[in-house]
Design a protein around this motif. Structure first.
Motif, mmCIF file in Angstrom:
data_model
loop_
_atom_site.group_PDB
_atom_site.id
_atom_site.type_symbol
_atom_site.label_atom_id
_atom_site.label_comp_id
_atom_site.label_asym_id
_atom_site.label_seq_id
_atom_site.Cartn_x
_atom_site.Cartn_y
_atom_site.Cartn_z
ATOM 1 N N SER A 28 0.831 -1.207 0.000
ATOM 2 C CA SER A 28 0.000 0.000 0.000
ATOM 3 C C SER A 28 0.869 1.263 0.000
ATOM 4 O O SER A 28 0.463 2.290 -0.547
ATOM 5 N N PHE A 29 2.078 1.195 0.565
ATOM 6 C CA PHE A 29 3.009 2.320 0.496
ATOM 7 C C PHE A 29 3.394 2.601 -0.945
ATOM 8 O O PHE A 29 3.436 3.759 -1.371
ATOM 9 N N LEU A 30 3.674 1.551 -1.712
ATOM 10 C CA LEU A 30 4.061 1.739 -3.113
ATOM 11 C C LEU A 30 2.911 2.313 -3.938
ATOM 12 O O LEU A 30 3.140 3.161 -4.807
ATOM 13 N N THR A 31 1.677 1.899 -3.674
ATOM 14 C CA THR A 31 0.544 2.462 -4.415
ATOM 15 C C THR A 31 0.308 3.919 -4.036
ATOM 16 O O THR A 31 0.023 4.748 -4.903
ATOM 17 N N GLU A 32 0.447 4.247 -2.758
ATOM 18 C CA GLU A 32 0.304 5.647 -2.341
ATOM 19 C C GLU A 32 1.449 6.509 -2.881
ATOM 20 O O GLU A 32 1.249 7.670 -3.219
ATOM 21 N N LEU A 33 2.642 5.937 -2.967
ATOM 22 C CA LEU A 33 3.774 6.668 -3.540
ATOM 23 C C LEU A 33 3.539 6.946 -5.015
ATOM 24 O O LEU A 33 3.876 8.018 -5.518
ATOM 25 N N THR A 34 2.935 6.007 -5.721
ATOM 26 C CA THR A 34 2.567 6.225 -7.119
ATOM 27 C C THR A 34 1.583 7.381 -7.232
ATOM 28 O O THR A 34 1.716 8.236 -8.114
ATOM 29 N N ARG A 35 0.610 7.433 -6.329
ATOM 30 C CA ARG A 35 -0.355 8.537 -6.346
ATOM 31 C C ARG A 35 0.322 9.875 -6.048
ATOM 32 O O ARG A 35 -0.032 10.894 -6.639
ATOM 33 N N LEU A 36 1.295 9.867 -5.127
ATOM 34 C CA LEU A 36 2.032 11.097 -4.839
ATOM 35 C C LEU A 36 2.801 11.582 -6.060
ATOM 36 O O LEU A 36 2.812 12.777 -6.363
ATOM 37 N N PHE A 37 3.454 10.656 -6.758
ATOM 38 C CA PHE A 37 4.188 11.022 -7.972
ATOM 39 C C PHE A 37 3.253 11.578 -9.032
ATOM 40 O O PHE A 37 3.577 12.554 -9.708
ATOM 41 N N GLN A 38 2.088 10.976 -9.204
ATOM 42 C CA GLN A 38 1.147 11.451 -10.218
ATOM 43 C C GLN A 38 0.587 12.815 -9.853
ATOM 44 O O GLN A 38 0.376 13.653 -10.723
ATOM 45 N N ARG A 39 0.346 13.052 -8.567
ATOM 46 C CA ARG A 39 -0.185 14.334 -8.122
ATOM 47 C C ARG A 39 0.830 15.454 -8.312
ATOM 48 O O ARG A 39 0.461 16.597 -8.597
ATOM 49 N N CYS A 40 2.105 15.154 -8.177
ATOM 50 C CA CYS A 40 3.157 16.171 -8.270
ATOM 51 C C CYS A 40 3.878 16.150 -9.609
ATOM 52 O O CYS A 40 4.988 16.660 -9.716
ATOM 53 N N ARG A 41 3.276 15.565 -10.629
ATOM 54 C CA ARG A 41 3.951 15.428 -11.921
ATOM 55 C C ARG A 41 4.253 16.783 -12.555
ATOM 56 O O ARG A 41 5.358 17.020 -13.016
#
Length: 110
Positions: free
Chosen positions: A8-21
């Motif tokens: 779940s950390f990796l999925t949330e990290l993916t969301r963080l990267f997409q939000r800050c693209r």
């Protein structure tokens, strides 16, 4: 700070990267974690605390939301492979280094 499981950390990290693209940054820190929740006393009786196994604490933040996970030594290979693939996929927005300024400086000094 939210302590998550590794997947779940990796999925949330993916969301963080997409939000800050387009604008913003994601800060990731990594440190050794021995399982302590209280600081070590400076004076007096220092309790001998031996951790069962070595662990790593990973934290990621974009300035607004902070997530974290603890990776044990048994799961580190699996997590590291998934983490490196995630970083490779989302580090395409980095700026290119300007090489022209370096050549101009060397010509100016000669």
């Amino acid at each position: 700070m939210v302590l998550l499981e590794n997947d779940s950390f990796l999925t949330e990290l993916t969301r963080l990267f997409q939000r800050c693209r387009t604008t913003g940054s994601v800060y990731i820190t990594l440190k050794k974690y021995d399982g302590r929740t209280k600081p070590v006393p400076r004076k007096g009786n220092a309790e001998t605390f031996d951790p069962v196994d070595n662990k790593c604490l990973l934290r990621a933040t974009d300035g607004k939301k902070m997530i974290s996970t603890v990776v044990s030594s048994k799961e580190v290979i699996k997590f590291q492979m998934a983490y490196s693939n995630l970083l490779r996929a989302h580090m395409d927005g980095l700026k290119k280094k300007d090489k022209k300024s370096k050549t101009k400086k060397t010509k100016a000094t000669q």
